[in-house]
Design an enzyme around this catalytic site. Structure first.
Site, mmCIF file in Angstrom:
data_model
loop_
_atom_site.group_PDB
_atom_site.id
_atom_site.type_symbol
_atom_site.label_atom_id
_atom_site.label_comp_id
_atom_site.label_asym_id
_atom_site.label_seq_id
_atom_site.Cartn_x
_atom_site.Cartn_y
_atom_site.Cartn_z
ATOM 1 N N TRP A 129 -3.201 10.076 -1.747
ATOM 2 C CA TRP A 129 -3.385 8.995 -2.721
ATOM 3 C C TRP A 129 -4.872 8.781 -2.951
ATOM 4 C CZ3 TRP A 129 -3.324 3.135 -1.529
ATOM 5 C CH2 TRP A 129 -3.254 2.393 -2.720
ATOM 6 N N ARG B 155 -6.575 2.473 -4.849
ATOM 7 C CA ARG B 155 -6.195 1.447 -5.817
ATOM 8 C C ARG B 155 -7.409 1.084 -6.681
ATOM 9 N NH1 ARG B 155 -1.920 -1.806 -5.648
ATOM 10 N NH2 ARG B 155 -1.573 -1.296 -3.445
ATOM 11 N N VAL C 165 3.797 7.209 3.139
ATOM 12 C CA VAL C 165 3.880 8.646 2.864
ATOM 13 C C VAL C 165 5.224 9.181 3.353
ATOM 14 C CG1 VAL C 165 2.678 10.839 2.835
ATOM 15 C CG2 VAL C 165 1.372 8.743 3.232
ATOM 16 N N GLU D 192 7.753 1.658 2.976
ATOM 17 C CA GLU D 192 6.393 1.311 3.394
ATOM 18 C C GLU D 192 6.477 0.102 4.313
ATOM 19 O OE1 GLU D 192 2.475 -0.807 1.420
ATOM 20 O OE2 GLU D 192 3.541 0.698 0.227
ATOM 21 N N GLU E 67 -2.196 -6.616 6.023
ATOM 22 C CA GLU E 67 -3.139 -6.464 4.918
ATOM 23 C C GLU E 67 -3.963 -7.746 4.905
ATOM 24 O OE1 GLU E 67 -1.206 -3.819 1.447
ATOM 25 O OE2 GLU E 67 -0.129 -5.686 1.836
ATOM 26 N N GLU F 126 -8.919 -1.586 0.472
ATOM 27 C CA GLU F 126 -8.568 -1.471 -0.946
ATOM 28 C C GLU F 126 -9.045 -2.704 -1.706
ATOM 29 O OE1 GLU F 126 -4.371 -0.683 -1.611
ATOM 30 O OE2 GLU F 126 -4.200 0.180 0.398
#
EC number: 3.2.1.178
Length: 510
Positions: free
Chosen positions: A56, A59, A134, A139, A144, A234
Site C-alpha cells: 500500500w 493515505r 493484508v 483488518e 490508532e 498516516e
C-alpha cells in the site's frame, strides 16, 4: 540486549514489561521470535521487517517513504517528514506532501497469539498505529492514536484516547466497522505505554493497557485469516475509517525530530503451546536467600562471580558470593538474583555450551527458570528458554555451570538450603561502594542524594524515565568528565537511565 551503562545508587533490577494473560488450562505461553523484536541493533532486521509498506502506498496526502522506519538508540523509529510545502500543491487534502513511515512484518500474524508493543506516539496530527491487515477480508486496529491533533478542540480527548477497531472487506464488504475506546491516564505523545492484543479466537478480541485488559470486541464475523503486523503513521485529512477530523499536520512539527517520530521500544508476540510454564515452581522458597551445592564430586558450593562472567561450583563454604535470592518470575517460575553483584542469573541465549552467569539486569526470558523439588533437600533447575537443566559435572572440580542437562538427574541436581539474608549494614555498604563499569566510575552521596558519574565524557545528555516511560529527570548538553545527578525529587519506584547514545540501566529507589 541493550548495553548496561552503569550501576546506580539504588541498584535493583526491574522488569517493566506487561504481565501476560493467564493461559488456558494445560497451556503455556511461548515466544514467537519471528514476530518479536527488541530493536537493539544498529539497523532494522530485514529478516523480520519491511521498512516501508510493500502492499500500500499510504493515505493521501501522505505516502510511505522507504527508510522512514529505522532502528537507532534501542527503538524502532517511525519518522514522518515534509516532502514539500503544502502551499506548493494544488490540494493539500489530496495531493502528496507528507512522507509517512511504516514497518510491516514479513511473517504473518495468526489467531490465538498474544501481541504487545511498548511505544510512544509522535507529537503530530497523524496516527501512531499498531494494527493488522493484508488479508482477504479483515483488518484489526489495536490502536490508532492521534498524538497532537491540529484541531485545538480535540486536544482534551484524542491525545488520551486508546481507540481499537475492526474493519471488513472483500466477501464481507458492507459490514460496518466495530470498535471501542479507552481513556488513558496520560497522553500517548508523552508516555511509553504497553498496548496488548490477545486474538483469543476468531470470535473474541481482547485488548490490554499496561498488562490489564480494558476492552473486548466480538467481531461481526469470525476473523480467522492470517494478517501482517504493521506499525505506521498516516495523515487523516477527513473523518474516515473510524478516525476523527484531526486537522492536517503542521509543517514545523514535521521538521522537528523531537515531535515527528513514533518510537517503539519493543514488540513481543507469544503463542499457546502444550505444557505448563514452570508451574512446578510453586514450592520454591520465594523471597529467601539460598545456597546451591553439588551433590557429588568435589561437593563445592555454586559461586556467582562478581564480574558476571559465570557461575562456578568452587565455594568451600557459604559466603556472600554463594548466596542467591529466589524471586518469582512475572511469566511463571523463578529467577535467581546473585548476592555477589545484584544481577539475575541467566543463560546466554540458546547456546547451551556457554556458562550460566549472573549478568541479567531484568527478569526476561534468559532469566526464567523452573524450580523442581527432588525431595530430601535437592532441587533441579530448568531454564525455560532452552528447555535444559542446569548442570554441574561431578567429574570436574570447580565445575562451570551450564544449561546442558537433558534430564533432571545426577549432575543436574543440587543440594539447597535457606541461608541468612545479608544484613542491612552489609547491603548498605554494598550500595555505597564506588562502582566502575566499562570505564565509567559511579559513586553516590547518600546524604545529599546525588550521584557522581565519571567516564561519560562526550555523551550528548542523559535522561531518567519512570516505569511508565515518563521522563522525570534530564541533563542536557555534552557531558563532561564528571557529572552529578540529583535524585532527591524521585519518589519510590523503578527508573530507567539512558544516555544520548542509548546506553542505559534500570534502577529502583526505595
Amino acid at each position: 540486549m541493550k548495553k548496561v551503562l552503569l550501576f546506580l545508587i539504588f541498584l535493583v533490577s526491574a522488569n517493566l514489561s506487561a504481565q501476560l494473560p493467564s493461559p488456558t488450562n494445560g497451556k503455556k505461553w511461548e515466544k514467537v521470535e519471528q514476530l518479536s523484536d527488541e530493536f537493539n541493533g544498529n539497523s532494522i532486521d530485514t529478516n523480520k521487517w519491511y521498512d516501508y509498506h510493500p502492499f500500500w502506498e499510504g493515505r493521501a496526502p501522505s505516502n510511505f517513504k522507504k527508510g522512514n522506519a529505522f532502528v537507532s538508540d534501542g527503538f524502532l523509529n517511525l519518522r514522518s517528514t515534509l516532502r514539500k510545502e503544502p502551499s506548493s500543491v494544488q490540494d493539500p487534502f489530496k495531493d502528496i506532501w507528507v512522507d509517512a513511515a511504516a514497518a510491516v512484518s514479513k511473517t504473518k500474524a495468526q489467531p490465538g497469539y498474544y501481541y504487545e508493543a511498548r511505544f510512544k506516539a509522535s507529537s503530530l496530527s497523524m496516527t501512531s498505529s499498531f494494527w493488522f491487515r493484508v488479508g482477504q477480508f479483515s483488518e484489526i486496529d489495536v490502536i490508532e492514536h492521534i498524538g497532537n491533533p491540529s484541531k485545538e478542540n480535540r486536544q482534551d480527548d484524542l491525545p488520551y484516547q486508546y481507540h481499537v477497531n475492526t474493519h471488513y472487506y472483500g466477501k464481507h464488504a458492507g459490514l460496518q466497522p466495530l470498535g471501542t475506546e479507552y481513556k488513558m491516564p496520560g497522553r500517548g505523545r508523552d508516555n511509553f505505554y504497553t498496548y496488548g492484543f490477545w486474538w483469543k479466537s476468531p470470535n473474541e478480541l481482547l485488548f490490554y493497557f499496561n498488562g490489564k485488559q480494558v476492552m473486548r470486541i466480538v467481531p461481526r464475523v469470525p476473523l480467522d485469516e492470517e494478517l501482517r503486523m504493521i506499525f505506521d503513521t498516516e495523515v487523516f485529512p477527513f473523518a474516515t475509517a473510524g478516525v476523527a477530523n484531526i486537522g492536517l499536520p503542521k509543517p514545523e512539527n514535521l521538521r522537528d525530530n523531537s515531535k515527528n517520530t513514533m518510537k517503539v521500544d519493543w514488540v513481543r508476540v507469544y503463542k499457546l503451546v502444550d505444557g505448563t510454564a514452570a508451574e512446578d515452581s510453586s514450592d520454591a522458597p520465594i523471597g529467601s536467600y539460598i545456597s546451591l551445592k553439588k551433590t557429588q564430586g568435589d561437593g563445592k558450593f555454586v559461586t556467582g562471580e562478581k564480574d558476571g562472567s559465570q557461575l562456578v561450583a568452587r565455594g568451600s563454604t557459604v559466603q556472600s558470593w554463594e548466596k542467591f535470592k529466589v524471586e518469582k518470575h512475572p511469566k511463571g517460575g523463578i529467577t535467581l538474583k546473585a548476592n555477589s553483584n545484584g544481577k539475575y542469573v541467566q543463560v546466554q541465549g540458546s547456546d547451551i555450551n556457554k556458562p550460566v552467569r549472573a549478568a541479567g539486569d531484568f527478569q526476561g526470558d534468559w532469566e526464567q527458570f523452573e524450580w523442581k523439588s527432588k525431595g530430601n533437600g535437592l532441587v533441579a533447575l530448568k531454564n525455560v528458554l532452552t528447555g535444559k537443566w542446569l548442570q554441574a559435572p561431578w567429574t570436574e572440580n570447580n565445575a562451570i555451570i551450564r544449561p546442558k542437562g537433558p534430564v533432571d538427574n545426577g549432575w543436574e541436581t543440587f543440594a539447597w538450603k535457606k541461608e541468612t539474608s545479608p544484613t542491612a549494614s552489609t547491603a548498605l555498604s554494598a550500595q555505597l561502594e564506588t562502582k566502575t563499569v566499562d570505564g565509567i566510575r559511579v559513586y553516590p552521596s547518600p546524604a545529599s542524594e546525588t550521584l557522581t558519574i565519571e567516564g561519560v565524557e562526550g555523551e550528548n545528555g542523559l535522561r531518567v524515565f519512570d516505569s511508565t516511560g515518563n521522563p522525570v529527570l534530564k541533563k542536557e548538553g555534552i557531558l563532561g568528565r564528571k557529572e552529578r545527578l540529583n535524585v532527591s525529587g524521585l519518589i519510590k519506584g523503578n527508573y530507567l537511565l539512558r544516555t544520548g547514545s542509548g546506553e542505559q540501566t534500570w534502577f529502583q529507589k526505595n
